[in-house]
Enzyme design. Structure first.
Site, PDB file in Angstrom:
ATOM      1  N   TYR A   1     -17.785  15.883 -15.483  1.00 29.36           N
ATOM      2  CA  TYR A   1     -18.236  14.505 -15.290  1.00 29.36           C
ATOM      3  C   TYR A   1     -19.212  14.458 -14.106  1.00 29.36           C
ATOM      4  O   TYR A   1     -18.921  14.993 -13.026  1.00 29.36           O
ATOM      5  CB  TYR A   1     -17.007  13.618 -15.045  1.00 29.36           C
ATOM      6  CG  TYR A   1     -17.362  12.228 -14.622  1.00 29.36           C
ATOM      7  CD1 TYR A   1     -18.127  11.402 -15.439  1.00 29.36           C
ATOM      8  CD2 TYR A   1     -16.954  11.734 -13.394  1.00 29.36           C
ATOM      9  CE1 TYR A   1     -18.467  10.126 -15.048  1.00 29.36           C
ATOM     10  CE2 TYR A   1     -17.278  10.451 -12.993  1.00 29.36           C
ATOM     11  CZ  TYR A   1     -18.041   9.656 -13.819  1.00 29.36           C
ATOM     12  OH  TYR A   1     -18.380   8.401 -13.418  1.00 29.36           O
TER      13      TYR A   1
ATOM     14  N   ASP B   1      -9.052  18.685 -14.817  1.00 33.74           N
ATOM     15  CA  ASP B   1      -9.254  17.290 -15.203  1.00 33.74           C
ATOM     16  C   ASP B   1      -8.883  17.189 -16.680  1.00 33.74           C
ATOM     17  O   ASP B   1      -9.579  17.726 -17.541  1.00 33.74           O
ATOM     18  CB  ASP B   1     -10.718  16.899 -14.953  1.00 33.74           C
ATOM     19  CG  ASP B   1     -10.983  15.423 -15.234  1.00 33.74           C
ATOM     20  OD1 ASP B   1     -10.301  14.862 -16.113  1.00 33.74           O
ATOM     21  OD2 ASP B   1     -11.885  14.843 -14.587  1.00 33.74           O
TER      22      ASP B   1
ATOM     23  N   ARG C   1       0.837  -1.211   0.000  1.00 34.67           N
ATOM     24  CA  ARG C   1       0.000   0.000   0.000  1.00 34.67           C
ATOM     25  C   ARG C   1       0.872   1.262   0.000  1.00 34.67           C
ATOM     26  O   ARG C   1       0.520   2.259  -0.602  1.00 34.67           O
ATOM     27  CB  ARG C   1      -0.958  -0.016   1.201  1.00 34.67           C
ATOM     28  CG  ARG C   1      -1.742   1.265   1.392  1.00 34.67           C
ATOM     29  CD  ARG C   1      -3.000   1.094   2.253  1.00 34.67           C
ATOM     30  NE  ARG C   1      -2.810   0.239   3.392  1.00 34.67           N
ATOM     31  CZ  ARG C   1      -2.117   0.561   4.497  1.00 34.67           C
ATOM     32  NH1 ARG C   1      -1.560   1.743   4.618  1.00 34.67           N
ATOM     33  NH2 ARG C   1      -1.982  -0.302   5.488  1.00 34.67           N
TER      34      ARG C   1
ATOM     35  N   LYS D   1      -9.617   6.041 -19.184  1.00 33.64           N
ATOM     36  CA  LYS D   1     -10.003   6.496 -20.522  1.00 33.64           C
ATOM     37  C   LYS D   1      -8.803   6.415 -21.475  1.00 33.64           C
ATOM     38  O   LYS D   1      -8.315   5.345 -21.725  1.00 33.64           O
ATOM     39  CB  LYS D   1     -10.588   7.903 -20.409  1.00 33.64           C
ATOM     40  CG  LYS D   1     -11.672   8.043 -19.309  1.00 33.64           C
ATOM     41  CD  LYS D   1     -12.831   7.118 -19.558  1.00 33.64           C
ATOM     42  CE  LYS D   1     -14.007   7.216 -18.600  1.00 33.64           C
ATOM     43  NZ  LYS D   1     -13.789   7.433 -17.190  1.00 33.64           N
TER      44      LYS D   1
HETATM   45  C1  LIG Z   1     -13.634  13.444 -17.205  1.00 40.81           C
HETATM   46  C2  LIG Z   1     -13.729  12.373 -16.158  1.00 40.81           C
HETATM   47  N1  LIG Z   1     -13.144  12.554 -14.965  1.00 40.81           N
HETATM   48  C3  LIG Z   1     -13.209  11.599 -14.007  1.00 40.81           C
HETATM   49  C4  LIG Z   1     -13.899  10.419 -14.190  1.00 40.81           C
HETATM   50  C5  LIG Z   1     -13.953   9.397 -13.085  1.00 40.81           C
HETATM   51  O1  LIG Z   1     -13.039   8.382 -13.350  1.00 40.81           O
HETATM   52  P1  LIG Z   1     -13.243   6.833 -12.967  1.00 40.81           P
HETATM   53  O2  LIG Z   1     -14.469   6.346 -13.666  1.00 40.81           O
HETATM   54  O3  LIG Z   1     -11.971   6.194 -13.442  1.00 40.81           O
HETATM   55  O4  LIG Z   1     -13.395   6.779 -11.479  1.00 40.81           O
HETATM   56  C6  LIG Z   1     -14.517  10.191 -15.416  1.00 40.81           C
HETATM   57  C7  LIG Z   1     -15.264   8.939 -15.650  1.00 40.81           C
HETATM   58  O5  LIG Z   1     -15.997   8.789 -16.595  1.00 40.81           O
HETATM   59  C8  LIG Z   1     -14.431  11.205 -16.426  1.00 40.81           C
HETATM   60  O6  LIG Z   1     -15.027  11.040 -17.623  1.00 40.81           O
END
Ligand SMILES: Cc1ncc(COP(=O)(O)O)c(C=O)c1O
Length: 383
Positions: free
Chosen positions: A105, A178, A52, A203
């Site tokens: 998101y 992000d 961890r 992604k």
């Molecule tokens: C732009 C964006 N940020 C964060 C996330 C969250 O990521 P995760 O699904 O890997 O937890 C997503 C998920 O679709 C996303 O599209």
């Protein structure tokens, strides 16, 4: 890194990937061990003690992530939301406020409003692509964090990262970007002045829809210490095989993003000229409000195209009629996907200020032959 390479595509292949010292293996081994033998009490080899707190395969990924985003520190997590949660809890105290883009998101909004809200974290939503709106929101009450996605999800609004960083820093706020949609192959938020980059590596970075993960990349040593402590103390780390798959994905990121962008541009241009389409959202189109800014801030326009049909019913029909584009959540893999945000990715923000229009469909344009993708959207629009 022993390989003298420092441009983006080379860093993506080589950073953190030194050949194995013991065997010369060009691909470093995946380290599954959860614990590490000590040479006398506290005699750690390379600082590794327990899975961890540290793992060599995760270290390799974190080195690669820091290199490709131009950061000093990177942390890899079990999911994008685990990364977000760790950052937010490392920075925020009860009573602090987050100013959030209105087109992010849905899970980010849910994390802030429904998980951290009850712990005293406040949330305000604003259109981050509108500098006057951001200025007014900051003047009304300075937030602790400005959180932006650009291009945003799902409307692909473009925010001026350098301008936002200036506004945020003048108010003493941390500026978080992000970068999941653009990826560092197309956009480098830290170089533009952002403090922290967040990723859902699930992604484009992983790139093959076969591993869930998240990451934080940043420069500041004091913040890195807090994040590192929380990553260790809470433990939402990525497992070794997940870290290795993500590293493998990142090695081809530059070429994949180029192809995603080319295919998306072809799909967007085709849709824009179609009689059944009300509107196309793609930053590569001259008709897009953020086109000029995107052309300055990004080195390509990415693989996501959002399209508005004439009604919610038409949008649902289209999303269920494509064949090469598979109807599924998520994005950023080599295969093309179609998503109906109102009932899928953004269902959790229905009825909130972050709700999305019912007429839209989001396409994650893959790396297949563009002609097959155009044939597919063409037949789906005729259904
Ligand atoms: C732009 C964006 N940020 C964060 C996330 C969250 O990521 P995760 O699904 O890997 O937890 C997503 C998920 O679709 C996303 O599209």
């Amino acid at each position: 890194m022993t390989v003298p390479a420092h441009r983006f595509a080379s860093l993506a292949v080589h950073a953190g990937q030194d050949a194995d010292a013991a065997t010369g293996a060009v691909i470093p081994p995946v380290h599954f061990s959860t614990t590490y033998a000590q040479d006398g009490i506290g005699g750690l080899r390379g600082g590794y003690e327990y899975g961890r707190s540290g793992n060599p395969t995760r270290t390799a990924l974190q080195t690669q992530l820091a290199a490709i985003e131009g950061g000093a520190h990177a942390f890899s997590f079990a999911s994008g939301l685990a990364a977000e949660d760790t950052l937010l809890r490392a920075v925020l105290q009860p009573g602090d406020e987050v100013l959030l883009g209105n087109d992010v998101y849905g899970g980010t909004h849910r994390l802030l409003s429904r998980v951290l809200g009850p712990w005293g974290v406040k949330l305000r939503v604003v259109d981050m692509s509108d500098p006057d709106a951001v200025r007014a929101a900051i003047a009304a009450r300075p937030p602790r964090i400005l959180w932006v996605e650009t291009p945003s999800n799902p409307l692909l609004r473009i925010t001026d990262i350098a301008g936002l960083a200036e506004l945020g820093h003048a108010a003493g706020a941390l500026v978080v970007v992000d970068n999941t949609f653009a990826t560092p192959a197309l956009q480098q938020p830290l170089a533009l002045g952002a403090d922290v980059v967040v990723h859902s590596t699930t992604k484009y970075l992983g790139g093959h829809s076969d591993v869930v993960g998240g990451a934080l990349v940043l420069r500041d040593d004091a913040l890195a210490e807090k994040v590192g402590f929380l990553q260790f103390a809470v433990g939402a780390v990525s497992g070794p095989l997940d870290a290795w798959l993500t590293t493998r994905g990142i090695k081809t990121l530059a070429v994949r993003m180029q192809r995603h962008s080319e295919n998306a541009a072809a799909v967007a241009a085709f849709l824009e000229g179609h009689e059944r389409v009300a509107r196309v959202y793609y930053p590569g189109l001259a008709s897009h409000a953020g086109h000029e800014l995107a052309a300055r801030q990004m080195s390509g326009f990415g693989g996501i195209v959002t399209v508005a049909l004439e009604s919610g019913a038409a949008a649902r029909r289209f999303a269920e009629a494509t064949r090469v584009f598979q109807l599924a959540e998520s994005l950023g893999g080599v295969e093309s996907l179609v998503n109906y945000p109102d009932a899928m990715t953004h269902a959790s923000v229905r009825g909130t200020e972050a709700a999305v229009p019912v007429e839209i469909v989001r396409l994650s344009v893959g790396v297949e032959d563009a002609a097959d993708l155009l044939d597919d959207v063409e037949q789906a629009l005729r259904v």
